[in-house]
Write a protein that holds these residues in place. Structure first.
Motif, short mmCIF file in Angstrom:
data_model
loop_
_atom_site.label_atom_id
_atom_site.label_comp_id
_atom_site.label_asym_id
_atom_site.label_seq_id
_atom_site.Cartn_x
_atom_site.Cartn_y
_atom_site.Cartn_z
N ASN A 110 -2.88 6.10 8.38
CA ASN A 110 -1.48 5.32 9.40
C ASN A 110 -1.39 4.31 7.84
O ASN A 110 -2.60 3.78 8.12
CB ASN A 110 -1.42 4.70 9.87
CG ASN A 110 -0.26 3.92 10.73
OD1 ASN A 110 -0.15 3.38 10.34
ND2 ASN A 110 0.07 5.01 11.78
N HIS A 111 -0.26 4.04 7.26
CA HIS A 111 0.03 2.47 6.06
C HIS A 111 0.13 1.63 6.45
O HIS A 111 -0.38 0.38 6.23
CB HIS A 111 1.70 3.19 5.70
CG HIS A 111 1.97 2.15 4.33
ND1 HIS A 111 2.03 1.71 3.63
CD2 HIS A 111 2.94 1.26 5.40
CE1 HIS A 111 2.27 0.85 3.40
NE2 HIS A 111 3.29 -0.04 3.81
N LEU A 112 0.22 1.38 8.35
CA LEU A 112 -0.20 0.49 8.70
C LEU A 112 -1.10 -0.02 9.48
O LEU A 112 -0.97 -1.70 9.01
CB LEU A 112 1.50 -0.35 10.22
CG LEU A 112 2.69 0.60 9.99
CD1 LEU A 112 3.59 0.76 11.34
CD2 LEU A 112 3.02 -0.45 9.54
N ALA A 114 -3.82 0.90 7.64
CA ALA A 114 -4.27 -0.20 6.37
C ALA A 114 -4.21 -1.13 6.06
O ALA A 114 -4.28 -2.24 5.42
CB ALA A 114 -3.45 1.02 5.05
N HIS A 115 -2.40 -1.89 6.31
CA HIS A 115 -2.40 -2.87 5.95
C HIS A 115 -3.22 -4.20 6.57
O HIS A 115 -3.29 -4.85 6.11
CB HIS A 115 -0.78 -3.78 6.71
CG HIS A 115 0.18 -3.51 5.03
ND1 HIS A 115 0.14 -3.73 4.20
CD2 HIS A 115 1.56 -2.34 4.94
CE1 HIS A 115 1.37 -3.80 3.10
NE2 HIS A 115 2.02 -2.28 4.27
N VAL A 116 -3.22 -3.54 7.59
CA VAL A 116 -4.14 -4.28 8.22
C VAL A 116 -5.80 -4.59 8.16
O VAL A 116 -6.27 -5.41 7.73
CB VAL A 116 -4.10 -4.39 10.26
CG1 VAL A 116 -4.67 -5.42 10.86
CG2 VAL A 116 -2.61 -3.89 10.83
N VAL A 140 3.99 -7.98 8.97
CA VAL A 140 5.19 -8.24 8.48
C VAL A 140 5.11 -7.82 7.72
O VAL A 140 4.81 -8.22 5.76
CB VAL A 140 5.24 -9.59 8.53
CG1 VAL A 140 6.46 -10.41 9.23
CG2 VAL A 140 4.26 -10.77 7.48
N SER A 141 6.36 -6.76 7.43
CA SER A 141 6.32 -5.74 5.46
C SER A 141 8.03 -5.59 5.91
O SER A 141 8.56 -6.27 6.67
CB SER A 141 5.90 -4.29 5.74
OG SER A 141 6.39 -3.73 6.73
N GLY A 142 8.09 -4.62 5.26
CA GLY A 142 9.64 -4.66 4.76
C GLY A 142 10.15 -3.96 5.92
O GLY A 142 11.74 -3.55 6.34
N THR A 307 1.35 -6.79 -0.56
CA THR A 307 2.98 -5.83 -0.70
C THR A 307 0.94 -4.15 -0.96
O THR A 307 0.52 -4.34 -0.94
CB THR A 307 3.05 -5.93 -2.03
OG1 THR A 307 2.51 -5.99 -3.15
CG2 THR A 307 4.21 -6.74 -2.07
N ASP A 308 2.09 -3.37 -0.83
CA ASP A 308 1.92 -1.97 -0.75
C ASP A 308 0.83 -1.36 -1.93
O ASP A 308 1.15 -1.66 -3.55
CB ASP A 308 2.98 -0.53 -1.13
CG ASP A 308 3.96 -1.11 0.29
OD1 ASP A 308 3.28 -1.20 1.35
OD2 ASP A 308 5.23 -0.42 0.82
N ASN A 309 -0.09 -1.55 -2.21
CA ASN A 309 -1.49 -0.72 -2.87
C ASN A 309 -1.97 0.13 -1.62
O ASN A 309 -2.24 0.02 -0.56
CB ASN A 309 -1.86 -2.42 -3.21
CG ASN A 309 -2.92 -2.45 -1.39
OD1 ASN A 309 -4.13 -1.87 -1.55
ND2 ASN A 309 -2.39 -3.39 -0.73
ZN ZN Z 1 3.72 -1.57 3.41
#
Ligand code: ZN
Ligand code: KG4
Length: 337
Positions: A110-112, A114-116, A140-142, A307-309
């Motif tokens: 899950n992308h979110l 992963a951000h965390v 906080v993302s797009g 940012t996305d990676n």
């Molecule tokens: Zn993102």
């Protein structure tokens, strides 16, 4: 040898591949897509075409940079969603094909989440500070603005959410009104450095609890510009830096106030930020000041992991691998959860 994961991220307009071994990043490559700049936002069809062109060379380079052979990969992790369906399809299809060809496990991420979990990425030859639990994180993302409590790598509770636009959207949409290219967040951040944040004031939302709202601010900014442009058609050009500084300050204050409130309610002082907007220098400086004052153990991710990676997909994939949490070949991308 330990566990080696190839990770793929293709949820929006960045094609990224990374190699992670035992939680350490060996490589993390990102191919951006300048093609969207002049459109004021990501054009989904163009994004998926660019992912198709980029995915094989980016994955190939990530393996080469890591010095890892294909037969050394233990599993392939990929972003299942949320994101643009066409973009997600490219990464999902690549990961499925790779897993099938190499007879290795496939791991959906899950992308979110992963951000965390980007906060748990380890880097060689660096002092690696990672949060302990419970960890309070402002994502906080797009596409998202959330306050999350992480009680373990896999137990997440959402305490607050945006009821309309995300913080990144507020930056991008207000930037578009000033004719800035997409994404406008980094442009506003840079121009704000030379401006006066007290020059103009915009309406702040009053939303209950730990939720957010940014659509009112966007409207207030739109009407403000419309009125000023009537008086002086050069208004934006003449006041660019002050407009950016004031707008950024408004957004940051909304975010910081809610994070302080969340910390007070939960009593958690282990605090971090994640997602594209966490690259914002004003937000980082503001939080550093608050953190110092309030005795927080503050985690600001390195800019490359904001940012996305694919590195963040790789670290999440690594933890899922340790739990034996694998997907099968029927897994499909999901635009929303
Ligand atoms: Zn993102
Ligand atoms: O996390 P991300 O790369 O993609 C999503 O998952 O949405 O976030 C992209 C968002 C965009 O809205 C972009 O304008 C914003 O992050 N952003 C920034 C900065 N860098 C990226 N916003 C404010 N200041 C920045 N320095």
């Amino acid at each position: 040898m330990g566990v080696t994961i190839l990770a793929i991220e293709s949820s929006c307009d960045d094609t990224s591949a990374a190699v992670v071994r035992d939680g350490y990043i060996l490589s993390n490559l990102i191919a951006g897509q300048d093609i969207h700049m002049s459109y004021g936002g990501v054009v989904p069809e163009l994004a998926s075409r660019a992912h198709q062109a980029n995915i094989v060379p980016v994955a190939d380079q990530a393996l080469k940079k890591a010095g890892v052979r294909v037969d050394e990969i233990d599993a392939v992790a990929f972003t299942q969603g949320p994101g643009l369906l066409g973009s997600l399809l490219v990464g999902t299809s690549f990961a499925k094909g790779f897993a099938l060809a190499c007879s290795i496990p496939l791991i959906e991420v899950n992308h979110l989440h992963a951000h965390v979990l980007a906060h748990f990425i380890l880097e060689k030859d660096k002092e690696n500070r990672v949060p302990s639990f419970p960890f309070l994180c402002l994502l906080v993302s797009g596409g998202h603005t959330r306050i999350i409590v992480l009680r373990s790598h896999f137990e997440m509770e959402i305490l607050g959410n945006t009821i309309d636009d995300a913080a990144g959207e507020a930056f991008d949409k207000c930037g578009k009104l000033m004719d800035f290219p997409y994404p406008a967040g980094p442009v506003i951040d840079k121009l704000a450095l030379e401006g006066n944040k007290k020059a103009f004031s915009f309406s702040k939302p009053s939303v209950k609890g730990l939720d957010f709202s940014f659509s009112g601010l966007k409207t207030s900014f739109l009407y403000f510009l419309r009125d000023r442009l009537k008086e002086d058609p050069e208004f934006i050009v003449k006041n660019k830096a002050d407009l950016c500084a004031s707008l950024q300050d408004t957004i940051i204050n909304i975010l910081i106030a809610k994070l302080i409130k969340a910390s007070q309610i939960t009593g958690i002082k282990e605090i971090g930020i994640a997602g594209g907007v966490s690259a914002n220098s004003g937000l980082r400086n503001g939080l550093a000041r608050e953190g110092e004052k309030r005795g927080w153990n503050l985690f600001l991710p390195p800019l490359i992991y904001t940012t996305d990676n694919a590195a963040m997909i790789g670290i999440t994939g690594y933890y899922k691998y340790l739990r034996g949490d694998f997907s099968n070949q029927n897994v499909a991308p999901q635009a929303r959860f």
